[in-house]
Every structure is written in C-alpha cells, then in structure tokens.
Design an enzyme around this catalytic site. Structure first.
Site, PDB file in Angstrom:
ATOM      1  N   GLY A 105      49.190  17.189  -8.388  1.00 25.49           N
ATOM      2  CA  GLY A 105      50.283  16.792  -7.506  1.00 25.49           C
ATOM      3  C   GLY A 105      49.924  16.968  -6.046  1.00 25.49           C
ATOM      4  O   GLY A 105      48.754  16.893  -5.660  1.00 25.49           O
ATOM      5  N   SER A 106      50.926  17.245  -5.239  1.00 24.82           N
ATOM      6  CA  SER A 106      50.749  17.292  -3.788  1.00 24.82           C
ATOM      7  C   SER A 106      50.184  18.629  -3.325  1.00 24.82           C
ATOM      8  O   SER A 106      50.288  19.645  -4.021  1.00 24.82           O
ATOM      9  CB  SER A 106      52.090  17.049  -3.086  1.00 24.82           C
ATOM     10  OG  SER A 106      52.953  18.160  -3.282  1.00 24.82           O
ATOM     11  N   VAL A 107      49.614  18.629  -2.120  1.00 25.50           N
ATOM     12  CA  VAL A 107      49.064  19.858  -1.542  1.00 25.50           C
ATOM     13  C   VAL A 107      50.147  20.913  -1.317  1.00 25.50           C
ATOM     14  O   VAL A 107      49.954  22.082  -1.693  1.00 25.50           O
ATOM     15  CB  VAL A 107      48.304  19.557  -0.236  1.00 25.50           C
ATOM     16  CG1 VAL A 107      47.858  20.855   0.442  1.00 25.50           C
ATOM     17  CG2 VAL A 107      47.084  18.673  -0.518  1.00 25.50           C
ATOM     18  N   PRO A 108      51.300  20.580  -0.712  1.00 21.32           N
ATOM     19  CA  PRO A 108      52.315  21.620  -0.495  1.00 21.32           C
ATOM     20  C   PRO A 108      52.768  22.297  -1.786  1.00 21.32           C
ATOM     21  O   PRO A 108      52.928  23.521  -1.828  1.00 21.32           O
ATOM     22  CB  PRO A 108      53.466  20.850   0.166  1.00 21.32           C
ATOM     23  CG  PRO A 108      52.817  19.680   0.828  1.00 21.32           C
ATOM     24  CD  PRO A 108      51.699  19.294  -0.084  1.00 21.32           C
ATOM     25  N   THR A 109      52.959  21.514  -2.844  1.00 25.07           N
ATOM     26  CA  THR A 109      53.350  22.114  -4.119  1.00 25.07           C
ATOM     27  C   THR A 109      52.209  22.939  -4.698  1.00 25.07           C
ATOM     28  O   THR A 109      52.427  24.015  -5.269  1.00 25.07           O
ATOM     29  CB  THR A 109      53.781  21.031  -5.120  1.00 25.07           C
ATOM     30  OG1 THR A 109      54.823  20.244  -4.543  1.00 25.07           O
ATOM     31  CG2 THR A 109      54.280  21.650  -6.415  1.00 25.07           C
ATOM     32  N   GLU A 111      44.543  19.854  -8.868  1.00 30.05           N
ATOM     33  CA  GLU A 111      44.057  18.517  -8.526  1.00 30.05           C
ATOM     34  C   GLU A 111      45.096  17.928  -7.595  1.00 30.05           C
ATOM     35  O   GLU A 111      46.175  17.510  -8.021  1.00 30.05           O
ATOM     36  CB  GLU A 111      43.879  17.677  -9.798  1.00 30.05           C
ATOM     37  CG  GLU A 111      42.989  16.461  -9.606  1.00 30.05           C
ATOM     38  CD  GLU A 111      43.779  15.237  -9.192  1.00 30.05           C
ATOM     39  OE1 GLU A 111      43.867  15.007  -7.967  1.00 30.05           O
ATOM     40  OE2 GLU A 111      44.291  14.531 -10.055  1.00 30.05           O
ATOM     41  N   CYS A 135      45.617   9.463  -6.416  1.00 29.70           N
ATOM     42  CA  CYS A 135      45.213  10.521  -5.493  1.00 29.70           C
ATOM     43  C   CYS A 135      43.798  10.341  -4.954  1.00 29.70           C
ATOM     44  O   CYS A 135      43.502  10.734  -3.826  1.00 29.70           O
ATOM     45  CB  CYS A 135      45.343  11.875  -6.170  1.00 29.70           C
ATOM     46  SG  CYS A 135      44.579  11.945  -7.802  1.00 29.70           S
ATOM     47  N   GLU A 187      47.801  10.953   3.694  1.00 32.74           N
ATOM     48  CA  GLU A 187      47.862  10.256   2.407  1.00 32.74           C
ATOM     49  C   GLU A 187      49.148   9.436   2.326  1.00 32.74           C
ATOM     50  O   GLU A 187      50.252   9.978   2.407  1.00 32.74           O
ATOM     51  CB  GLU A 187      47.808  11.263   1.256  1.00 32.74           C
ATOM     52  CG  GLU A 187      47.727  10.610  -0.101  1.00 32.74           C
ATOM     53  CD  GLU A 187      47.562  11.609  -1.231  1.00 32.74           C
ATOM     54  OE1 GLU A 187      46.884  11.280  -2.210  1.00 32.74           O
ATOM     55  OE2 GLU A 187      48.118  12.724  -1.127  1.00 32.74           O
TER      56      GLU A 187
END
Length: 494
Positions: free
Chosen positions: A232-236, A254, A288, A391
C-alpha cells in the site's frame, strides 16, 4: 455475468473454513463497481473481538499445518492452484467487477496466481536446513521453521493476486495467515479462502477479515501475530512499522513508487513505445511500480513522443467485461478527482497535455456514472514538477528528455522512492551498466511490468523492504533455528 448485475449476497469475512458475519464491528464500508458507480456490497468492519477469533482460529490451524511435511503442504497448494486455474474466468470476472481493470488483464493476473501457488508448492517440498561438521565428531544443524500466524494486508489494485502472493509462501513455510483486503475491494479474497479450504487446508489456515484502519490496527497490535506483510501507501506503511515495532514483529513492506523508464536513442523504437505503454497504463495506471517518469534521449524524443501519443489514443476504453476493452475505470470517484487534479496542476506548472487527462463518459448508459478518464501524456515536464516527483497512481505519463547517460542516471535516482526502473537500449553493456546504477529493487531491460513468480519483487528507499515472489521470500516467512550437538564430554571452564 455482465456489468451492472453483480451484488454480494454472502458474508465477506471468512473464519474457521466458512463465511461468517463479524461478531463485532468497528464501522461499516461500502464497496462499489467502478464501471457503474453502483454499490455492490455494504459490510461491517471487523472489530477487536472478531480479530481475536480469527487469530485463535489461525493458531489452531497452525498447530496442525506446521506439523505436516513439506510434501503434504505441497499437495494442498498444488490442488489450490489447480482449482484457481479451473475457475480462472469466474475469479477474473469478480476481480474486474470490483476493481475495474479489463477482463483481459484480470485473466493474466489470475494466471500469475496459480503459477505462484505451484512455485511455492515446489519449494515447500524442498525446504531444508544445513548440516555443519564440528571438531571431535560433534556437529550442528539448522532448521527452517515457520513463524506462526502471519497477517497480510492487501491493496485494491491487485486484490486476488496480492492475496496469493502473500499467502502462498506463508503457507508453504508452515504458517497460517489472516488476510485483510482493502475495503475498496473486499470480494475476491473470499474466493481464495474457499479454494484453500476445498483444497484440503485445515479450517482457519487462511482467514479473511474485512475493515479499514481500525481493523488493521487490531491485527498489527495483536500479541499472537508473528509477522505482517503490507502492500500500500508509504504513510500507511510507516504506521504499520510503528505498530509492529512495539511488538518487535518482522514486516514486509511493498509501498509506492515514482519509477524511471529510460529510453536511449539506440533502442528498438517499437518495443520502447510498447514498454512505455506497459509501464504506465496497466490497471488504469494504478500500479505501484509503474515507470511514470519516461526519460527519452533528445535525438529520438520527437519520434518517440509522436508514436506513443498515437498508440495511447488507440487504447480502447469502456466496459471492462468486454473482450476488446483495454482500459476500464479508476477505482472510485475521490481517486479519479485526485488524478485529474494532478493533470490540472501539471498544466499550471507548465506541462503540455498532448492527449487525454479528461473525464470520459462511455456511450453505454449504464456506464455513465463510472469513474473513467482518458489516458494522458504530459510533455515539457521538469524534474521539479509535482507530476514528476509525486506518485499519481493513474493513467498519466510524464515525458522528460535527456542528453547523456550520466545525466539521466543522476536524475532518475533523484527520488525518495526505489521500487522499479527500466531501460531500453540495444547496447548490452550500457543496459547492464545502467541497471547496476539505478537505485531500485526491480530493474527491467528492454521490457517493463512483467512479474515472473520466480523473480523477487520489492523496493529500495521509501518503497519498502522485504520481497514478494522468488526463493528468497521463504526467508521472510520463516525463522532459522541452530541446533548444536556435542558428541563427546563437556569441557567446562569450572
């Protein structure tokens, strides 16, 4: 099954070998059909009690599964792979309805799923430790042992595939898994859970819990969870790292990417154009590892741009369940607005839109509320533009030009991400030289966005760590025990 007809009528949690409603909830979510904007499911997000039950079920299954031989686990995974292959069209159809990607793509995704299970079935039967000879006839040996209950947290762009990519190595190593799909795409993971049960997996070996952030937190904080794998996303991803650190849990992340695709002047032009399309427009650009920063050597820039625009304009948009459709809708309305906002900002910052970047309304009236946009090509881009740095996660290709190899390598690596990169050239020495210098976990030479299950996939930098696929992933779902055997008398210091 046709677009606009599918409705979920069964529970979306899976525990103990059956579909169940959660015993408690932390809220509700709605799942949509992106092609029509229609709600296909309203479901409860699993609360702490439901997560606890899922973990208890998984622990019970783990006790049975971890005692089986590698060959026994191999047989179950092979049977699951056979069922996936047999139900390929059904699975792909459900994936298309809930995710929006074309049925053409969804079928290819399902192929990678049964291949993944077959691959790890083979590794399950061949896992072994080492024997190390020590002085005096003593010896040591190592055992590769499972971790326990693993958690997989999936993304919405490849729902069924991610569930397979995470569960296959986990189960091959003798673990149990609890999988939490994205709340946007809750449906297809249930098919995998049912397939594992039908293939002979113990009840509870692969459980599915639905929910959003709160459910994810219950899973990450649970003291009986041994490992977490997140896509998923970087912040999560950062939040999951923080939660896992408190329990000293190993994790695989990832995360996002802003990958470079470098087109040298000596490339095969036709292949380079195909590669650029593959690097940007699969799954409506919601991938991604997409190569969204396309660096083209100045000598061929005009020719490349003309050809890539021509081919982009030929992409067939529409009903994703039709055989000739090659691009469906984006995942939901907020995401569509976000991607369109990136295109608008790019124009404000000086980029030129050569094609696309607009809302698309298909002729079929049942699709008029779908989340469609035309694939977009941006030129006159600079490295400091938002469309080049952030992104976008949509069908937007940013084209930049370069002069020399040294220059493009410096610019390509000027990012906090490092998931993937690509290079097109006929010069084999340059190809390997550039691949060696690119700061990315996966590098493509004269191709892009191919995912053989035999090859590890994962990122550098903020794109995460750990790997999916390949033999090395066994190391991320197991732990090594050393056994030291003394064959003589103890030589004591006391």
């Amino acid at each position: 099954m046709s677009t606009g007809t599918f409705v979920v009528s069964q529970p979306l949690n899976y525990r103990g070998g059956a579909r169940v409603e959660p015993v408690d909830a932390s809220g509700t979510e709605k799942a949509f059909e992106p092609a029509t904007g229609r709600v296909i499911a309203t479901f409860a997000c699993s609360g702490e009690k439901e997560v606890n039950l899922a973990v208890e079920n998984a622990k019970a299954a783990f006790k049975l599964w971890s005692k089986k031989s590698g060959l026994e686990r191999c047989q179950v995974l092979l049977e699951a792979a056979r069922i996936i292959k047999e139900r390929k069209d059904e699975i792909a159809t459900v994936e298309t309805i809930n995710n929006g990607k074309s049925i053409f793509e969804a079928r290819l995704d399902v192929d990678t799923c049964w291949q993944c299970l077959e691959y790890y079935a083979g590794l399950a039967a061949s896992m072994a430790g080492e024997h190390i000879q020590l002085p005096g006839g003593s010896f040591g040996y190592t055992r590769r042992e499972p971790l326990g209950v693993c958690v997989g947290i999936g993304a919405w762009n490849y729902p069924f595939q991610i569930a397979c990519w995470k569960s296959a190595p986990a189960l091959a190593c003798g673990n149990a898994m609890i999988f939490k799909p994205s709340p946007f795409t809750p449906v297809s993971a249930l098919l995998l859970a049912e397939i594992y049960t039908k293939a002979g997996a113990p009840p509870g070996l692969f459980n599915v819990v639905q929910g959003g952030a709160a459910t994810g937190q219950f899973l990450c904080h649970h003291r009986e969870v041994a490992k977490i794998s997140f896509t998923g996303s970087v912040p999560t991803g950062v939040k999951i790292m923080e939660m896992s650190a408190k329990g000293v849990k190993p994790i695989t992340l990832e995360l996002g990417g802003k990958s470079p695709l470098i087109i040298f002047s000596d490339c095969n032009m036709e292949n380079a154009v195909k590669g650029a399309l593959m690097a940007n427009f699969l799954t409506q650009g919601q991938v991604c590892c997409n190569g969204t920063r396309v660096f083209v050597q100045k000598e061929i820039a005009d020719k490349f741009i003309n050809e890539v625009v021509k081919q982009t304009q030929k992409i067939k948009l529409g009903d994703p369940l039709l055989e000739d459709t090659r691009m469906g809708p984006l995942i939901n309305a907020p995401h569509l607005e976000r991607v369109l906002g990136f295109v608008k900002l790019a124009k404000e910052q000086g980029a030129t839109v050569l094609c696309g970047g607009e809302v698309y309304v298909p002729e079929d009236p049942k699709l008029k509320h779908g989340y469609y946009m035309t694939p977009c090509i941006l030129t006159n881009c600079r490295d400091d533009m938002t469309c080049v740095k952030e992104e976008i996660f949509g069908p937007v290709m940013s084209i930049l030009t370069f002069g020399t190899e040294a220059e493009v390598l410096e610019r390509a690596n000027d990012t906090t991400f490092g998931l993937a990169a690509g290079v097109f050239t006929r010069d084999i020495q340059r190809a390997h030289r550039v691949a060696a210098e690119l700061q990315a976990g996966t590098c493509y030479i004269n191709n892009y966005n191919v995912s053989p299950v035999e090859l590890p996939f994962g990122g550098y930098k903020k794109s995460g760590f750990g790997r999916e696929n390949g033999r090395v992933t066994i190391e991320y779902y197991s732990q090594l025990k050393t056994v030291c055997v003394e064959m003589g008398d103890v030589e004591s210091a006391f």
